[in-house]
Scaffold this motif. Structure first.
Motif, short mmCIF file in Angstrom:
data_model
loop_
_atom_site.label_atom_id
_atom_site.label_comp_id
_atom_site.label_asym_id
_atom_site.label_seq_id
_atom_site.Cartn_x
_atom_site.Cartn_y
_atom_site.Cartn_z
N TRP A 3 0.86 -1.19 0.00
CA TRP A 3 0.00 0.00 0.00
C TRP A 3 0.89 1.23 0.00
N ALA A 4 0.40 2.28 -0.64
CA ALA A 4 1.15 3.54 -0.63
C ALA A 4 0.16 4.69 -0.68
N PHE A 5 0.48 5.76 0.04
CA PHE A 5 -0.40 6.92 0.07
C PHE A 5 0.41 8.18 0.33
N ASP A 6 -0.09 9.29 -0.22
CA ASP A 6 0.49 10.60 0.06
C ASP A 6 -0.30 11.26 1.17
N LEU A 7 0.41 11.87 2.09
CA LEU A 7 -0.20 12.57 3.22
C LEU A 7 0.12 14.05 3.10
N TYR A 8 -0.92 14.90 3.12
CA TYR A 8 -0.76 16.33 2.89
C TYR A 8 -0.99 17.13 4.18
N ASP A 9 -0.22 18.22 4.31
CA ASP A 9 -0.46 19.22 5.34
C ASP A 9 -0.63 20.55 4.61
N VAL A 10 -1.88 20.95 4.38
CA VAL A 10 -2.14 22.12 3.55
C VAL A 10 -1.71 23.42 4.24
N ALA A 11 -1.51 23.39 5.54
CA ALA A 11 -1.09 24.60 6.25
C ALA A 11 0.37 24.95 5.98
N THR A 12 1.20 23.94 5.70
CA THR A 12 2.63 24.15 5.52
C THR A 12 3.14 23.79 4.13
N GLN A 13 2.25 23.26 3.26
CA GLN A 13 2.62 22.69 1.97
C GLN A 13 3.57 21.50 2.13
N GLY A 14 3.54 20.90 3.29
CA GLY A 14 4.31 19.69 3.52
C GLY A 14 3.52 18.48 3.08
N MET A 15 4.21 17.45 2.66
CA MET A 15 3.57 16.19 2.32
C MET A 15 4.58 15.08 2.50
N SER A 16 4.11 13.87 2.47
CA SER A 16 5.01 12.72 2.53
C SER A 16 4.41 11.59 1.72
N SER A 17 5.28 10.80 1.11
CA SER A 17 4.86 9.57 0.45
C SER A 17 5.18 8.42 1.39
N ASN A 18 4.17 7.61 1.66
CA ASN A 18 4.29 6.57 2.67
C ASN A 18 4.03 5.20 2.05
N TYR A 19 4.89 4.24 2.39
CA TYR A 19 4.84 2.92 1.77
C TYR A 19 4.76 1.84 2.86
N VAL A 20 3.82 0.93 2.68
CA VAL A 20 3.68 -0.20 3.60
C VAL A 20 3.76 -1.48 2.77
N GLU A 21 4.60 -2.42 3.19
CA GLU A 21 4.74 -3.68 2.46
C GLU A 21 4.83 -4.83 3.46
N VAL A 22 4.17 -5.93 3.13
CA VAL A 22 4.21 -7.13 3.96
C VAL A 22 4.94 -8.22 3.20
N VAL A 23 6.04 -8.70 3.76
CA VAL A 23 6.83 -9.76 3.15
C VAL A 23 7.01 -10.88 4.17
N ASP A 24 6.55 -12.09 3.83
CA ASP A 24 6.65 -13.24 4.73
C ASP A 24 6.05 -12.94 6.10
N GLY A 25 4.93 -12.25 6.09
CA GLY A 25 4.22 -11.95 7.32
C GLY A 25 4.80 -10.82 8.14
N ARG A 26 5.82 -10.17 7.61
CA ARG A 26 6.47 -9.09 8.34
C ARG A 26 6.23 -7.77 7.61
N GLY A 27 5.77 -6.77 8.32
CA GLY A 27 5.46 -5.48 7.71
C GLY A 27 6.60 -4.50 7.81
N GLU A 28 6.76 -3.71 6.74
CA GLU A 28 7.75 -2.64 6.74
C GLU A 28 7.07 -1.34 6.32
N TYR A 29 7.50 -0.25 6.93
CA TYR A 29 6.93 1.07 6.65
C TYR A 29 8.04 2.05 6.33
N ARG A 30 7.85 2.83 5.26
CA ARG A 30 8.84 3.83 4.86
C ARG A 30 8.12 5.12 4.52
N SER A 31 8.66 6.24 4.94
CA SER A 31 8.05 7.54 4.68
C SER A 31 9.12 8.51 4.18
N ILE A 32 8.82 9.23 3.09
CA ILE A 32 9.75 10.20 2.52
C ILE A 32 9.06 11.56 2.49
#
Length: 252
Positions: free
Chosen positions: A174-203
């Motif tokens: 799964w991947a989604f962009d998260l916005y903060d309209v007050a600061t023009q900040g955003m992040s791209s967030n990635y969630v992946e499940v491999v062999d039953g183990r989840g990993e999360y990354r945010s840029i």
């Protein structure tokens, strides 16, 4: 769930990102026709002169541009990404300076400086984005062009009362962009499940509007020459999802 993300000397584009960056399965930007169209336009704008890529990464555009006879130099903070460039055929012939592309200077003048694939948003403050324009202008010879390819902020896609826009929904990814309209900040967030183990990354990113970029260009002594809805030079309209903008350094 493990949280991953390189924030050391390579910024957010360390080895864990670089290792899979050239996997073209999830992005149209890696399609051969898109790469070719991008390199073709940039080669025309270079006009036989030298080109400087800010955020050269693994050479997705620099290598095909060089194959068209353009001398390319790059600036990038990530040694891991540049190592991928160096490992590709012709990669060791492209000069790269390691550093922050908003402020790092290299020798010589260029007829073209360019930033593609939303890279301007990797600079997460307005101050850094303004500095990038000034740095680009300082590298340009009179009559040279600064080119940016970047998305138009997708705020219209935000559900009422929410701040997230999904852009990948798969059984284990799964991947989604998260916005903060007050600061023009955003992040791209990635969630992946491999062999039953989840990993999360945010840029993190800072989204920016075309009119704001034009003002940054003006502050750097550049003027807008052209703006298209993509590399095919389609007109830029209120419905365009991205734009390719060309600013010129006055000749006199």
């Amino acid at each position: 769930m493990d949280s991953t993300g390189d924030t050391g000397e390579d910024g957010y584009f360390g080895e864990s990102v670089a290792a899979g960056y050239d996997d073209s399965s999830g992005s149209e930007e890696f399609r051969p026709d898109v790469v070719d169209a991008t390199a073709r336009v940039l080669a025309e704008l270079a006009g036989g002169g030298r080109a400087l890529e800010l955020g050269i990464g693994t050479g997705r555009i620099a290598l095909p541009l060089a194959a068209r006879g353009v001398t390319v130099h790059g600036i990038d903070m990530s040694r891991a990404m540049v190592a991928r460039l160096r490992a590709k055929p012709g990669g060791d012939a492209i000069g790269v300076t390691i550093g922050d592309f908003a402020r790092t200077r290299v020798e010589g003048a260029f007829s073209l400086v360019y930033l593609v694939f939303n890279t301007i948003m990797n600079l997460t403050t307005q101050e850094a984005q303004v500095a990038c324009f000034r740095n680009a202008a300082a590298h340009l010879e009179p009559g040279g062009c600064f080119v940016i390819e970047v998305v138009v902020p997708e705020l219209r896609k935000l559900p009422a009362g929410q701040s997230a826009v999904p852009f990948r929904v798969e059984p284990t990814r799964w991947a989604f962009d998260l916005y903060d309209v007050a600061t023009q900040g955003m992040s791209s967030n990635y969630v992946e499940v491999v062999d039953g183990r989840g990993e999360y990354r945010s840029i993190p990113f800072r989204y920016v509007w075309p009119a704001e970029l034009d003002l940054m260009a003006q502050l750097a002594g550049l003027r807008l020459r052209e703006r298209w809805g993509g590399w095919g030079r389609a007109p830029f309209t209120s419905e365009s999802g991205r734009h390719v903008s060309v600013w010129e350094k006055p000749a006199g």
